[in-house]
Motif scaffolding. Structure first.
Motif, mmCIF file in Angstrom:
data_model
loop_
_atom_site.group_PDB
_atom_site.id
_atom_site.type_symbol
_atom_site.label_atom_id
_atom_site.label_comp_id
_atom_site.label_asym_id
_atom_site.label_seq_id
_atom_site.Cartn_x
_atom_site.Cartn_y
_atom_site.Cartn_z
ATOM 1 N N ASP A 1 -7.439 -37.081 4.678
ATOM 2 C CA ASP A 1 -6.771 -37.493 5.917
ATOM 3 C C ASP A 1 -6.386 -38.966 5.928
ATOM 4 O O ASP A 1 -6.350 -39.607 6.976
ATOM 5 C CB ASP A 1 -7.640 -37.153 7.132
ATOM 6 N N PRO B 1 -3.416 -41.982 4.692
ATOM 7 C CA PRO B 1 -1.969 -42.026 4.414
ATOM 8 C C PRO B 1 -1.673 -41.895 2.919
ATOM 9 O O PRO B 1 -2.359 -42.494 2.083
ATOM 10 C CB PRO B 1 -1.551 -43.405 4.941
ATOM 11 N N ASP C 1 -1.086 -36.250 5.940
ATOM 12 C CA ASP C 1 -0.354 -37.441 6.365
ATOM 13 C C ASP C 1 0.333 -38.071 5.156
ATOM 14 O O ASP C 1 -0.186 -39.004 4.546
ATOM 15 C CB ASP C 1 -1.326 -38.439 7.011
ATOM 16 N N ARG D 1 4.193 -39.243 3.222
ATOM 17 C CA ARG D 1 5.619 -39.535 3.329
ATOM 18 C C ARG D 1 6.218 -39.571 1.929
ATOM 19 O O ARG D 1 5.516 -39.831 0.945
ATOM 20 C CB ARG D 1 5.849 -40.879 4.023
#
Length: 280
Positions: A222, A224, A250, A252
């Motif tokens: 959990d 980034p 999480d 990107r």
């Protein structure tokens, strides 16, 4: 170079570069290529201090007594030993290519020891993702105007058929770079002296990965996560990056236009902006 001890007693080395706060631990790929090929990751060292590991049996690190410990999953405890050596409660971790496989296995085993995780052109092996041959050909075809393209495309067909020779691997080398210029040629020419070929054959060997278990474990990571891909990378494509990111709660994705498998060489400014901004 600083030296620390792996749990099995193997003496491992890492290199500091740059400055600025707690170090970012960087895991090179290859597989089993000494960390010098990462350089300072296009200038990332000007923004953060980098601790670049030489995996066991590469660079300044000692060869282990047991060659079976070259297997990727067996090296997770080397990363944990480095974290302890650096005195970090939680670490920022960057893995490139096959080094991203090691970073992912570390994340799965030690999610509570991570602060942020950046996967650069990550190998999809550890999580069982596939880049279909048709997609590889489509990505490669975007380079069709290059003078080296015909030889590289023919070499890829031999690689796909598992009949490749050393000449084929040499012919396909330009595909790893967004620009096949003098800097890329120097970078590629240094590889044979930096890579432990015998260890590389063990790194991804049978038993190294359990994709289903790893994917389930990553759902609990959990922190980034950044997955960075080069637009022209035929190893870890933007599509693979999207699938990889979907495995984390999480994550990107950043795709660098015009970049391939070594994005910090192809567009240093964009690479540093993306990774330093993520780690900030």
């Amino acid at each position: 170079m600083p030296i620390f001890s792996a749990p099995d007693g193997t003496a491992l080395a890492f290199r500091f570069s740059g400055s600025g706060g707690e170090p970012v631990v960087c895991l090179p790929g290859g597989p089993m290529r000494a960390g010098t090929y990462l350089g300072d990751l296009g200038g990332l060292g000007a923004r953060r201090r980098l601790a670049v590991l030489d995996a066991r049996g590469t660079g300044a690190s000692e060869e282990p007594a047991d060659p079976a410990t070259y297997r990727c999953d067996r090296q997770v405890e080397d990363v944990e030993a480095l974290r302890k050596h650096l005195g970090l409660e939680r670490l920022d971790l960057v893995g490139h290519s096959a080094g991203a496989s090691l970073a992912v296995l570390y994340a799965a085993r030690y999610p509570g020891r991570l602060r942020r995780l950046a996967l650069v052109a990550p190998s999809p092996r550890a999580v069982g993702l596939q880049l279909p041959v048709a997609d590889r050909r489509r990505i490669m075809a975007r380079r069709a105007g290059a003078p080296w393209f015909a030889a590289a495309a023919a070499a890829y067909e031999a690689i796909a058929a598992r009949t490749a020779t050393s000449a084929d691997w040499a012919a396909i080398a330009p595909m790893y770079y967004g620009r096949w210029d003098d800097a890329a040629r120097r970078h590629q020419a240094a590889e044979p002296g930096q890579r432990n070929g015998a260890a590389a054959r063990v790194y991804n060997s049978d038993g190294a990965f359990e994709p289903e278990l790893t994917r389930a474990a990553l759902d609990a990571v959990d922190v980034p996560v950044l997955v960075l891909a080069g637009e022209l990378d035929w190893i870890a494509s933007p599509g693979v990056a999207d699938e990889f990111a979907s495995l984390f709660p999480d994550a990107r994705v950043v795709v660098l236009p015009g970049a391939a498998h070594y994005p910090w060489l192809d567009d240093a400014a964009a690479f540093v902006s993306a990774v330093a901004g993520f780690l900030a």
